[in-house]
Write a protein that holds these residues in place. Structure first.
Motif, PDB file in Angstrom:
ATOM      1  N   LYS A   1     -18.913   5.988   2.935  1.00  0.00           N
ATOM      2  CA  LYS A   1     -17.895   6.770   3.649  1.00  0.00           C
ATOM      3  C   LYS A   1     -17.637   8.109   2.968  1.00  0.00           C
ATOM      4  O   LYS A   1     -16.690   8.814   3.317  1.00  0.00           O
ATOM      5  N   ASP A   2     -18.492   8.446   1.983  1.00  0.00           N
ATOM      6  CA  ASP A   2     -18.325   9.664   1.188  1.00  0.00           C
ATOM      7  C   ASP A   2     -16.940   9.710   0.555  1.00  0.00           C
ATOM      8  O   ASP A   2     -16.290  10.748   0.524  1.00  0.00           O
ATOM      9  N   LYS A   3     -16.505   8.547   0.014  1.00  0.00           N
ATOM     10  CA  LYS A   3     -15.196   8.457  -0.623  1.00  0.00           C
ATOM     11  C   LYS A   3     -15.300   7.899  -2.046  1.00  0.00           C
ATOM     12  O   LYS A   3     -14.359   7.284  -2.551  1.00  0.00           O
ATOM     13  N   LEU A   4     -16.450   8.120  -2.650  1.00  0.00           N
ATOM     14  CA  LEU A   4     -16.629   7.720  -4.042  1.00  0.00           C
ATOM     15  C   LEU A   4     -16.299   8.894  -4.937  1.00  0.00           C
ATOM     16  O   LEU A   4     -16.987   9.910  -4.942  1.00  0.00           O
ATOM     17  N   THR A   5     -15.238   8.768  -5.694  1.00  0.00           N
ATOM     18  CA  THR A   5     -14.814   9.823  -6.606  1.00  0.00           C
ATOM     19  C   THR A   5     -15.603   9.732  -7.914  1.00  0.00           C
ATOM     20  O   THR A   5     -16.429   8.842  -8.108  1.00  0.00           O
ATOM     21  N   LYS A   6     -15.385  10.657  -8.829  1.00  0.00           N
ATOM     22  CA  LYS A   6     -15.989  10.559 -10.160  1.00  0.00           C
ATOM     23  C   LYS A   6     -15.609   9.211 -10.773  1.00  0.00           C
ATOM     24  O   LYS A   6     -14.445   8.790 -10.697  1.00  0.00           O
ATOM     25  N   THR A   7     -16.590   8.559 -11.377  1.00  0.00           N
ATOM     26  CA  THR A   7     -16.402   7.175 -11.816  1.00  0.00           C
ATOM     27  C   THR A   7     -17.016   6.960 -13.198  1.00  0.00           C
ATOM     28  O   THR A   7     -18.133   7.407 -13.456  1.00  0.00           O
TER      29      THR A   7
ATOM     30  N   PHE B   1      -8.785   0.269  -1.250  1.00  0.00           N
ATOM     31  CA  PHE B   1      -7.694   1.158  -0.824  1.00  0.00           C
ATOM     32  C   PHE B   1      -7.353   2.165  -1.920  1.00  0.00           C
ATOM     33  O   PHE B   1      -7.228   3.377  -1.670  1.00  0.00           O
ATOM     34  N   LEU B   2      -7.207   1.678  -3.140  1.00  0.00           N
ATOM     35  CA  LEU B   2      -6.868   2.558  -4.259  1.00  0.00           C
ATOM     36  C   LEU B   2      -7.967   3.582  -4.510  1.00  0.00           C
ATOM     37  O   LEU B   2      -7.690   4.773  -4.713  1.00  0.00           O
ATOM     38  N   ALA B   3      -9.220   3.129  -4.488  1.00  0.00           N
ATOM     39  CA  ALA B   3     -10.342   4.018  -4.784  1.00  0.00           C
ATOM     40  C   ALA B   3     -10.440   5.146  -3.757  1.00  0.00           C
ATOM     41  O   ALA B   3     -10.792   6.279  -4.104  1.00  0.00           O
ATOM     42  N   GLU B   4     -10.138   4.857  -2.509  1.00  0.00           N
ATOM     43  CA  GLU B   4     -10.160   5.906  -1.487  1.00  0.00           C
ATOM     44  C   GLU B   4      -9.032   6.910  -1.714  1.00  0.00           C
ATOM     45  O   GLU B   4      -9.210   8.119  -1.494  1.00  0.00           O
ATOM     46  N   LYS B   5      -7.915   6.431  -2.185  1.00  0.00           N
ATOM     47  CA  LYS B   5      -6.811   7.343  -2.516  1.00  0.00           C
ATOM     48  C   LYS B   5      -7.165   8.214  -3.718  1.00  0.00           C
ATOM     49  O   LYS B   5      -6.871   9.418  -3.738  1.00  0.00           O
TER      50      LYS B   5
ATOM     51  N   LYS C   1       0.836  -1.200   0.000  1.00  0.00           N
ATOM     52  CA  LYS C   1       0.000   0.000   0.000  1.00  0.00           C
ATOM     53  C   LYS C   1       0.873   1.254   0.000  1.00  0.00           C
ATOM     54  O   LYS C   1       0.565   2.226  -0.701  1.00  0.00           O
ATOM     55  N   ASP C   2       1.944   1.234   0.757  1.00  0.00           N
ATOM     56  CA  ASP C   2       2.845   2.396   0.793  1.00  0.00           C
ATOM     57  C   ASP C   2       3.473   2.642  -0.581  1.00  0.00           C
ATOM     58  O   ASP C   2       3.603   3.797  -1.021  1.00  0.00           O
ATOM     59  N   ALA C   3       3.834   1.553  -1.263  1.00  0.00           N
ATOM     60  CA  ALA C   3       4.449   1.692  -2.587  1.00  0.00           C
ATOM     61  C   ALA C   3       3.445   2.244  -3.591  1.00  0.00           C
ATOM     62  O   ALA C   3       3.774   3.137  -4.392  1.00  0.00           O
ATOM     63  N   LEU C   4       2.232   1.738  -3.555  1.00  0.00           N
ATOM     64  CA  LEU C   4       1.207   2.241  -4.475  1.00  0.00           C
ATOM     65  C   LEU C   4       0.874   3.696  -4.173  1.00  0.00           C
ATOM     66  O   LEU C   4       0.713   4.507  -5.096  1.00  0.00           O
ATOM     67  N   LYS C   5       0.779   4.030  -2.906  1.00  0.00           N
ATOM     68  CA  LYS C   5       0.520   5.426  -2.533  1.00  0.00           C
ATOM     69  C   LYS C   5       1.634   6.332  -3.040  1.00  0.00           C
ATOM     70  O   LYS C   5       1.385   7.420  -3.569  1.00  0.00           O
TER      71      LYS C   5
END
Length: 467
Positions: A339-345, A281-285, A218-222
């Motif tokens: 969680k109100d973490k849905l970005t444009k999709t 995890f990615l989608a929240e980022k 996760k740290d590497a992807l971030k």
């Protein structure tokens, strides 16, 4: 020889369609927000020399047609000369009638080269020589091919380990077309792949992190997402069979990743839990950074194992899959939205039987915060043709708001593919023009309908992506 096939009113069947296209669609710039074009060729302003290099090489649509006609692989991906490969493609073209390749072929020849003759065995020599002469000129270089079609934004697709060096240099150049990128981390998600551990080692080197645990991953992807963001990236893309969604705990995912690194066998449940966790995890980022996320769903890839072992992926051995999509996709989007973490999709499907599923799914998560926040993407791959695009437009119109649609993209590896935007715009205008003619839309509102055409062709995407 025909000189009228690709004419001003190609695909436009009445005066209303003609007015909509010529006054509201034709001159709009192109925002091609998803493709697989090589950015180095844009940076180098490459000259191609002949049509085979820029038009046939890498185009698995053409390759499938040639194989179907019984043409030897030597003339497709083999060691035949460029001219011989072109001659075999020219031989194939008359047999592609009613396949979109027939329209695309003649549209591209006309728009880029002014060639109005039909391509076949008789005209092949003349067309090859004439286009090769033009492609040797500086005004037919890679960048000028983009200028010819009025491209404003071109968004390529890169893996997290990419250095983005070509994008960095393009950003500092005087090239007026914006060249951006989309983050494509599927190789980090698909843990069942045999080469997964090798890829994780490469990802670790790119991020300067020794990836031994799930947290390290996760740290590497971030780190790589942040790097892409610093270099202007505002989109991601995922090409998956279907969205995974099963219950998991972080400790379970830690152990699953540890098993994979050690070379132990994973269960199907292990794979699904891992894919669910990493994708969330990615989608929240992505949401944190305000990116647009894209999901291309439904391909059944690499069906011909014998030919895949010889030629590798993306060489024409894929088809439409019949996966169940709705339930898991809904759960995934809902987990983010709760969680109100849905970005444009943007959601693209490859199975036309899923059109209405996707058209209704987007309405579940369009919450009024952003115009067209969740989009049913344009007809993709095998659906990127007259029937497929029309069905997508109809499903979206019937169950959503076509007026909020962000329109077309090429998803292509060829710099000659951009007239597909014109093809889409003509189909859109003809669809609306036909409904005006039949009295299903008011002809006195043609200016408003024209504005809708302009928005779908260009302005909606410009607003949505905010390039």
């Amino acid at each position: 020889m025909s000189k009228t096939f690709i004419n001003d009113n190609f695909l436009l069947e009445n005066k209303y369609a003609e007015e909509l296209y010529h006054n509201y669609a034709k001159h709009q710039p192109i925002i091609d927000y998803h493709n697989h074009l090589p950015p180095q060729e844009i940076l180098d302003d490459k000259r191609y020399g002949n049509l085979t290099k820029v038009w046939i090489n890498g185009d698995h649509y053409k390759w499938r047609a040639m194989r179907t006609l019984g043409i030897n692989e030597k003339y497709i991906t083999g060691d035949a000369s460029d001219k011989d490969k072109f001659m075999q493609w020219a031989k194939t073209v008359p047999y592609t009638m009613r396949n979109p390749l027939y329209h695309w072929t003649h549209l591209e020849l006309t728009r880029y080269f002014g060639v109005t003759d039909l391509l076949n065995e008789k005209s092949a020599e003349k067309i090859y020589e004439a286009t090769s002469e033009k492609l040797s000129r500086s005004n037919y270089s890679c960048r000028n091919l983009l200028r010819k079609v009025n491209a404003e934004v071109v968004c390529t697709t890169e893996d997290p380990i990419d250095t983005l060096e070509h994008h960095q240099k393009l950003a500092k150049s005087d090239f007026e077309v914006k060249v951006s990128t989309a983050f494509r981390p599927d190789k980090a998600i698909l843990i069942a792949n045999e080469t997964y551990n090798d890829y994780i080692n490469s990802l670790g080197k790119a991020a300067n992190i020794n990836i031994e645990t799930y947290q390290n991953l996760k740290d590497a992807l971030k780190s790589r997402i942040d790097y892409f963001h610093q270099n202007g990236c505002r989109l991601c893309d995922h090409g998956l069979n279907q969205i995974s969604f099963v219950a998991f705990t972080e400790s379970e995912v830690d152990k699953i990743f540890e098993k994979k690194i050690k070379g132990d066998q994973l269960t199907k449940e292990d794979v699904l839990k891992f894919e669910t966790a990493i994708l969330l995890f990615l989608a929240e980022k992505y949401h944190e950074l305000g990116w647009v996320q894209q999901f291309h769903l439904g391909a059944l890839r690499n069906n011909n194992h014998r030919m895949h072992s010889i030629l590798g992926p993306d060489t024409g051995w894929d088809s439409i899959g019949d996966y169940q999509q709705a339930e898991k996709l809904s759960a995934f989007l809902n987990a983010l939205d709760s969680k109100d973490k849905l970005t444009k999709t943007i959601i693209y499907n490859l199975n036309p039987s899923d059109n209405e599923v996707m058209a209704t799914m987007i309405g579940n998560f369009n919450d009024g915060s952003v115009k067209g926040k969740v989009q049913f993407g344009s007809g993709w791959w095998f659906l990127d043709q007259k029937d497929g695009m029309t069905k997508q437009l109809n499903a979206l119109s019937n169950m959503g708001l076509i007026s909020c649609f962000i329109g077309m993209l090429t998803d292509s590896r060829s710099f000659l593919s951009f007239p597909r935007h014109e093809y889409f715009r003509r189909l859109l205008c003809n669809l609306l023009g036909d409904e005006i003619k039949r009295g299903e839309l008011p002809k006195e509102e043609i200016e408003w309908i024209g504005k809708m055409v302009s928005d779908i062709s260009y302005f909606n995407a410009k607003e949505y992506f905010n390039f």
